[in-house]
Structures are given as structure tokens and as C-alpha cells.
Design a protein around this motif. Structure first.
Motif, PDB file in Angstrom:
ATOM      1  N   LEU A  20     -35.377 -15.639 -20.300  1.00 16.04           N
ATOM      2  CA  LEU A  20     -34.233 -14.935 -19.720  1.00 16.04           C
ATOM      3  C   LEU A  20     -34.044 -15.319 -18.255  1.00 16.04           C
ATOM      4  CD1 LEU A  20     -31.970 -12.821 -19.690  1.00 16.04           C
ATOM      5  CD2 LEU A  20     -33.736 -11.082 -19.266  1.00 16.04           C
ATOM      6  N   VAL A  21     -35.121 -15.302 -17.484  1.00 16.58           N
ATOM      7  CA  VAL A  21     -35.031 -15.618 -16.055  1.00 16.58           C
ATOM      8  C   VAL A  21     -34.534 -17.048 -15.853  1.00 16.58           C
ATOM      9  CG1 VAL A  21     -36.364 -15.897 -13.927  1.00 16.58           C
ATOM     10  CG2 VAL A  21     -36.770 -13.905 -15.402  1.00 16.58           C
ATOM     11  N   ALA A  65     -34.559  -4.316 -20.039  1.00 15.53           N
ATOM     12  CA  ALA A  65     -33.409  -3.557 -20.530  1.00 15.53           C
ATOM     13  C   ALA A  65     -32.970  -4.158 -21.858  1.00 15.53           C
ATOM     14  CB  ALA A  65     -32.262  -3.606 -19.534  1.00 15.53           C
ATOM     15  N   PHE A  66     -32.809  -3.278 -22.833  1.00 17.78           N
ATOM     16  CA  PHE A  66     -32.417  -3.688 -24.186  1.00 17.78           C
ATOM     17  C   PHE A  66     -31.119  -3.016 -24.578  1.00 17.78           C
ATOM     18  CE2 PHE A  66     -36.963  -4.108 -23.977  1.00 17.78           C
ATOM     19  CZ  PHE A  66     -37.238  -5.259 -24.690  1.00 17.78           C
ATOM     20  N   ARG A  67     -30.346  -3.713 -25.390  1.00 13.90           N
ATOM     21  CA  ARG A  67     -29.179  -3.136 -26.048  1.00 13.90           C
ATOM     22  C   ARG A  67     -29.214  -3.669 -27.468  1.00 13.90           C
ATOM     23  NH1 ARG A  67     -24.029  -3.933 -23.014  1.00 13.90           N
ATOM     24  NH2 ARG A  67     -24.552  -1.956 -22.047  1.00 13.90           N
ATOM     25  N   GLY A  68     -29.132  -2.760 -28.436  1.00 12.92           N
ATOM     26  CA  GLY A  68     -29.193  -3.176 -29.829  1.00 12.92           C
ATOM     27  C   GLY A  68     -30.495  -3.865 -30.183  1.00 12.92           C
ATOM     28  N   GLY A  69     -31.568  -3.483 -29.509  1.00 12.56           N
ATOM     29  CA  GLY A  69     -32.877  -4.068 -29.781  1.00 12.56           C
ATOM     30  C   GLY A  69     -33.103  -5.443 -29.185  1.00 12.56           C
ATOM     31  N   GLN A  70     -32.124  -5.975 -28.441  1.00 16.90           N
ATOM     32  CA  GLN A  70     -32.250  -7.312 -27.861  1.00 16.90           C
ATOM     33  C   GLN A  70     -32.375  -7.228 -26.340  1.00 16.90           C
ATOM     34  OE1 GLN A  70     -28.733  -9.326 -29.349  1.00 16.90           O
ATOM     35  NE2 GLN A  70     -29.967 -10.247 -30.980  1.00 16.90           N
ATOM     36  N   LEU A  71     -33.260  -8.049 -25.780  1.00 23.68           N
ATOM     37  CA  LEU A  71     -33.461  -8.103 -24.347  1.00 23.68           C
ATOM     38  C   LEU A  71     -32.203  -8.634 -23.667  1.00 23.68           C
ATOM     39  CD1 LEU A  71     -35.374  -7.850 -21.896  1.00 23.68           C
ATOM     40  CD2 LEU A  71     -36.128 -10.198 -22.387  1.00 23.68           C
ATOM     41  N   LYS A  72     -31.694  -7.860 -22.709  1.00 19.87           N
ATOM     42  CA  LYS A  72     -30.461  -8.244 -22.007  1.00 19.87           C
ATOM     43  C   LYS A  72     -30.668  -8.469 -20.520  1.00 19.87           C
ATOM     44  CE  LYS A  72     -28.052  -7.719 -25.767  1.00 19.87           C
ATOM     45  NZ  LYS A  72     -27.567  -8.868 -26.501  1.00 19.87           N
ATOM     46  N   ALA A  73     -31.696  -7.821 -19.931  1.00 21.09           N
ATOM     47  CA  ALA A  73     -31.916  -7.934 -18.490  1.00 21.09           C
ATOM     48  C   ALA A  73     -33.366  -7.606 -18.166  1.00 21.09           C
ATOM     49  CB  ALA A  73     -30.980  -6.991 -17.734  1.00 21.09           C
ATOM     50  N   CYS A  74     -33.806  -8.056 -16.996  1.00 15.87           N
ATOM     51  CA  CYS A  74     -35.153  -7.732 -16.516  1.00 15.87           C
ATOM     52  C   CYS A  74     -35.157  -7.732 -14.996  1.00 15.87           C
ATOM     53  CB  CYS A  74     -36.192  -8.702 -17.062  1.00 15.87           C
ATOM     54  SG  CYS A  74     -36.104 -10.379 -16.381  1.00 15.87           S
ATOM     55  N   ALA A  75     -36.172  -7.120 -14.430  1.00 16.17           N
ATOM     56  CA  ALA A  75     -36.385  -7.135 -12.983  1.00 16.17           C
ATOM     57  C   ALA A  75     -37.835  -6.791 -12.698  1.00 16.17           C
ATOM     58  CB  ALA A  75     -35.463  -6.150 -12.276  1.00 16.17           C
ATOM     59  N   PHE A  89     -34.604 -10.454 -10.703  1.00 21.28           N
ATOM     60  CA  PHE A  89     -33.521  -9.730 -11.349  1.00 21.28           C
ATOM     61  C   PHE A  89     -32.689 -10.701 -12.174  1.00 21.28           C
ATOM     62  CE2 PHE A  89     -29.407  -7.237 -10.315  1.00 21.28           C
ATOM     63  CZ  PHE A  89     -29.473  -6.546 -11.507  1.00 21.28           C
ATOM     64  N   SER A  90     -32.630 -10.466 -13.473  1.00 28.56           N
ATOM     65  CA  SER A  90     -31.945 -11.386 -14.375  1.00 28.56           C
ATOM     66  C   SER A  90     -31.166 -10.624 -15.434  1.00 28.56           C
ATOM     67  CB  SER A  90     -32.963 -12.293 -15.086  1.00 28.56           C
ATOM     68  OG  SER A  90     -33.760 -12.965 -14.152  1.00 28.56           O
ATOM     69  N   VAL A  91     -29.921 -11.026 -15.613  1.00 26.17           N
ATOM     70  CA  VAL A  91     -29.064 -10.509 -16.684  1.00 26.17           C
ATOM     71  C   VAL A  91     -28.603 -11.727 -17.471  1.00 26.17           C
ATOM     72  CG1 VAL A  91     -26.905  -9.311 -17.233  1.00 26.17           C
ATOM     73  CG2 VAL A  91     -28.306  -8.521 -15.307  1.00 26.17           C
ATOM     74  N   MET A  92     -28.564 -11.602 -18.786  1.00 24.41           N
ATOM     75  CA  MET A  92     -28.077 -12.721 -19.604  1.00 24.41           C
ATOM     76  C   MET A  92     -26.775 -13.242 -19.001  1.00 24.41           C
ATOM     77  SD  MET A  92     -28.694 -11.561 -23.573  1.00 24.41           S
ATOM     78  CE  MET A  92     -27.804 -13.005 -24.147  1.00 24.41           C
TER      79      MET A  92
END
Length: 174
Positions: A20-21, A65-75, A89-92
């Protein structure tokens, strides 16, 4: 839009976090979003060893951070020098500008304030990233005027494509 769910990363999440990053900051894929550093830096943004270190360090976590069970962001949220630290800090890229970053930042600030008991959150941003710094300023962060040299020659931070990079420290009272 379904809400995000959050949790702290475990060692089993390291590979997904690195992917993701890297997708948010480096290479062609990162250009789908607005936070890319592809014009400033080549090489890697992080690696499994760095991420695992953040996960295992006391008063430190990689927030997912997950939405619908999928990783979407991290920090990365931690305590450093008596203040909160916000980084990695990373967002898809395809979901940037959809409000996930604001939600993620609010949760990271809550963790720093409520769980780590700090009154200030700090971060470092490459100082030529004016659009990104403006985004943080709209969320209450202020430029401190503190500049730190970019670690030229240390490929753990990427391979610079310019010779004028520095970090600037931003902070916000929590």
C-alpha cells in the motif's frame, strides 16, 4: 459510502502495508493519486523490516483502515520526543480525494491523544510538497519553521531526483 473500520497492524499485515505504501508514493501506480512522490524520489518508500519495527516498538503502531474487509489506508502513529508522531500516511491512490485521509488522520490523532496521552502531533513533510502541506494546514497543522536535511545517499529514504529536498516539521495541538 460505508464507514471505515480500524485496527492496529500485526506482523501478518507487513506485506500488505508495504504494498500500500509503495503504491501511494512511488512508481507509475502512485500517479493515480495526488500524494505521489514519483517526481521527487525513486526507489523504495519503506520495507518489511521498517514496518515490522514500527509495529513492535513500544508506544507505536501502524494504524490500518478497512472498508468492506479490504485495506484502504494506513499510517504510523507513535510517541517520539514527548509528542505524537504521524507518518507513513498512505491511502490507495484511486481512493485519494474521497475523504478517507481526513477520517484516517482523525483516528490517528485520537489514538495519540487518548491512548498515548500526548498533547501535540508532529510530522515531517518534504518541504517542496506545497499542495500536501496546504492539505495538512487545512486540518489544523502549522509549519514550525524547523527544517531537517534530507538524507541524501541513504536509499532507505528513496533515491532523490532533485537536489533541493528537505523535511519540514508540522505540528498540531490535540
Amino acid at each position: 459510502m460505508p464507514s471505515l473500520s480500524y485496527r492496529a497492524a500485526t506482523p501478518a499485515d507487513v506485506g500488505s502495508i508495504v504494498d500500500l505504501v509503495e503504491s501511494a508514493y512511488r512508481g507509475h501506480v502512485s500517479r493515480a493519486g495526488w500524494t505521489t512522490e514519483a517526481d521527487l524520489l525513486d526507489g523504495r518508500r519503506t520495507n518489511a523490516e521498517d514496518v515490522l519495527g514500527h509495529i513492535q516498538r513500544p508506544q507505536s503502531q501502524v494504524l490500518l483502515a478497512f472498508r468492506g474487509g479490504q485495506l484502504k489506508a494506513c499510517a504510523h502513529v507513535a510517541v517520539e520526543d514527548g509528542a505524537g508522531y504521524f507518518g507513513m500516511f498512505s491511502v490507495m491512490p484511486t481512493l485519494q480525494r474521497a475523504g478517507l485521509g481526513k477520517q484516517m488522520m482523525a483516528e490517528a490523532e485520537r489514538i495519540a491523544r487518548d491512548e498515548y496521552g500526548v498533547a501535540v502531533m508532529r510530522m515531517t513533510v518534504i518541504d517542496v510538497r506545497e499542495e500536501l502541506i496546504a492539505w495538512y494546514e487545512r486540518r489544523g497543522y502549522q509549519r514550525t519553521g524547523i527544517k531537517k536535511p534530507f538524507p541524501y545517499g541513504d536509499e532507505r529514504f528513496g533515491v532523490p531526483l532533485r537536489d533541493d529536498l528537505r523535511f519540514e516539521v508540522l505540528e498540531k495541538a490535540l
